[in-house]
Each structure stands twice: as C-alpha cells, then as structure tokens.
Design a protein around this motif. Structure first.
Motif, PDB file in Angstrom:
ATOM      1  N   GLN A  20       1.418 -11.534  -1.742  1.00  0.00           N
ATOM      2  CA  GLN A  20       1.248 -10.940  -0.143  1.00  0.00           C
ATOM      3  C   GLN A  20       1.245 -12.143   0.888  1.00  0.00           C
ATOM      4  O   GLN A  20       1.767 -12.015   1.856  1.00  0.00           O
ATOM      5  N   PRO A  23       5.873 -15.619  -0.714  1.00  0.00           N
ATOM      6  CA  PRO A  23       6.713 -15.450  -1.830  1.00  0.00           C
ATOM      7  C   PRO A  23       7.420 -16.275  -2.738  1.00  0.00           C
ATOM      8  O   PRO A  23       7.764 -16.121  -3.634  1.00  0.00           O
ATOM      9  N   ASP A  24       6.794 -17.751  -2.354  1.00  0.00           N
ATOM     10  CA  ASP A  24       7.305 -18.789  -3.029  1.00  0.00           C
ATOM     11  C   ASP A  24       6.474 -19.117  -4.578  1.00  0.00           C
ATOM     12  O   ASP A  24       5.317 -19.191  -4.361  1.00  0.00           O
ATOM     13  N   ARG A  55       6.970  -5.326  -5.371  1.00  0.00           N
ATOM     14  CA  ARG A  55       7.972  -5.201  -4.488  1.00  0.00           C
ATOM     15  C   ARG A  55       7.355  -4.230  -3.395  1.00  0.00           C
ATOM     16  O   ARG A  55       7.998  -4.714  -2.089  1.00  0.00           O
ATOM     17  N   THR A  58       4.980  -6.671  -1.276  1.00  0.00           N
ATOM     18  CA  THR A  58       5.549  -7.973  -0.684  1.00  0.00           C
ATOM     19  C   THR A  58       6.805  -7.414   0.501  1.00  0.00           C
ATOM     20  O   THR A  58       7.514  -8.338   0.620  1.00  0.00           O
ATOM     21  N   ALA A  59       6.908  -6.097   0.577  1.00  0.00           N
ATOM     22  CA  ALA A  59       7.913  -5.652   1.449  1.00  0.00           C
ATOM     23  C   ALA A  59       8.209  -6.500   2.944  1.00  0.00           C
ATOM     24  O   ALA A  59       9.144  -6.611   3.307  1.00  0.00           O
ATOM     25  N   HIS A  60       6.848  -6.777   3.214  1.00  0.00           N
ATOM     26  CA  HIS A  60       6.971  -7.063   4.656  1.00  0.00           C
ATOM     27  C   HIS A  60       7.736  -8.927   4.468  1.00  0.00           C
ATOM     28  O   HIS A  60       8.382  -9.425   5.657  1.00  0.00           O
ATOM     29  N   HIS A  61       7.485  -9.448   3.557  1.00  0.00           N
ATOM     30  CA  HIS A  61       8.482 -10.727   3.323  1.00  0.00           C
ATOM     31  C   HIS A  61       9.990 -10.254   3.563  1.00  0.00           C
ATOM     32  O   HIS A  61      10.617 -11.264   3.978  1.00  0.00           O
ATOM     33  N   ARG A  62      10.465  -9.330   2.965  1.00  0.00           N
ATOM     34  CA  ARG A  62      11.911  -9.122   2.844  1.00  0.00           C
ATOM     35  C   ARG A  62      12.383  -8.397   4.324  1.00  0.00           C
ATOM     36  O   ARG A  62      13.302  -8.497   4.645  1.00  0.00           O
ATOM     37  N   ASP A  63      11.445  -7.869   4.917  1.00  0.00           N
ATOM     38  CA  ASP A  63      11.785  -7.091   6.090  1.00  0.00           C
ATOM     39  C   ASP A  63      11.486  -7.744   7.365  1.00  0.00           C
ATOM     40  O   ASP A  63      11.857  -7.417   8.502  1.00  0.00           O
ATOM     41  N   GLY A  64      11.255  -9.258   7.218  1.00  0.00           N
ATOM     42  CA  GLY A  64      11.028 -10.245   8.335  1.00  0.00           C
ATOM     43  C   GLY A  64       9.794  -9.886   9.022  1.00  0.00           C
ATOM     44  O   GLY A  64       9.760 -10.505  10.177  1.00  0.00           O
TER      45      GLY A  64
END
Length: 65
Positions: A20, A23-24, A55, A58-64
C-alpha cells in the motif's frame, strides 16, 4: 524453494500493508528486511485469493491517486 521460504517469512497481511505504501519490490524487501529475490518470490507465489486481495489493496497505485 524460494517461494516456500518467502511464504513462510512474509505474511499476506504484512505484504499488503507494505505494498500500500510502495509498489516497488525493492522498497518492500528493504522494509521487510528480506532480499529482493525473496520479496519477488513471495509476489510470484501468490495464490489467487492473495493476488485479488493485493490488487484491491494497491489499486490506488494504478489509478494514479
């Protein structure tokens, strides 16, 4: 063998909490005090339920966001 060790050393809840923040996998490994290879093995060895849960977490990482 690495996946088995990684599963034993890195609990899904702990992994989710770390991912969270970042993502690294290198950051996750550092924060958990394990090698990058072990962190990568844990991510590679996720079962379907764990993968879905991470998934969503951690959606906030993909959604920007």
């Amino acid at each position: 063998m690495h996946r088995l060790a990684a599963r034993a050393l890195i609990a899904p809840d702990v992994l989710a909490a770390e991912l969270q923040w970042s993502p690294d996998p290198r950051v996750v490994a550092f924060d958990l005090g394990v090698t990058c290879g072990l962190a990568g093995a844990r991510l590679d060895g996720l079962d379907i339920a764990e993968r879905d849960r991470l998934r969503a977490a951690t959606a906030h990482h993909r959604d920007g966001a």
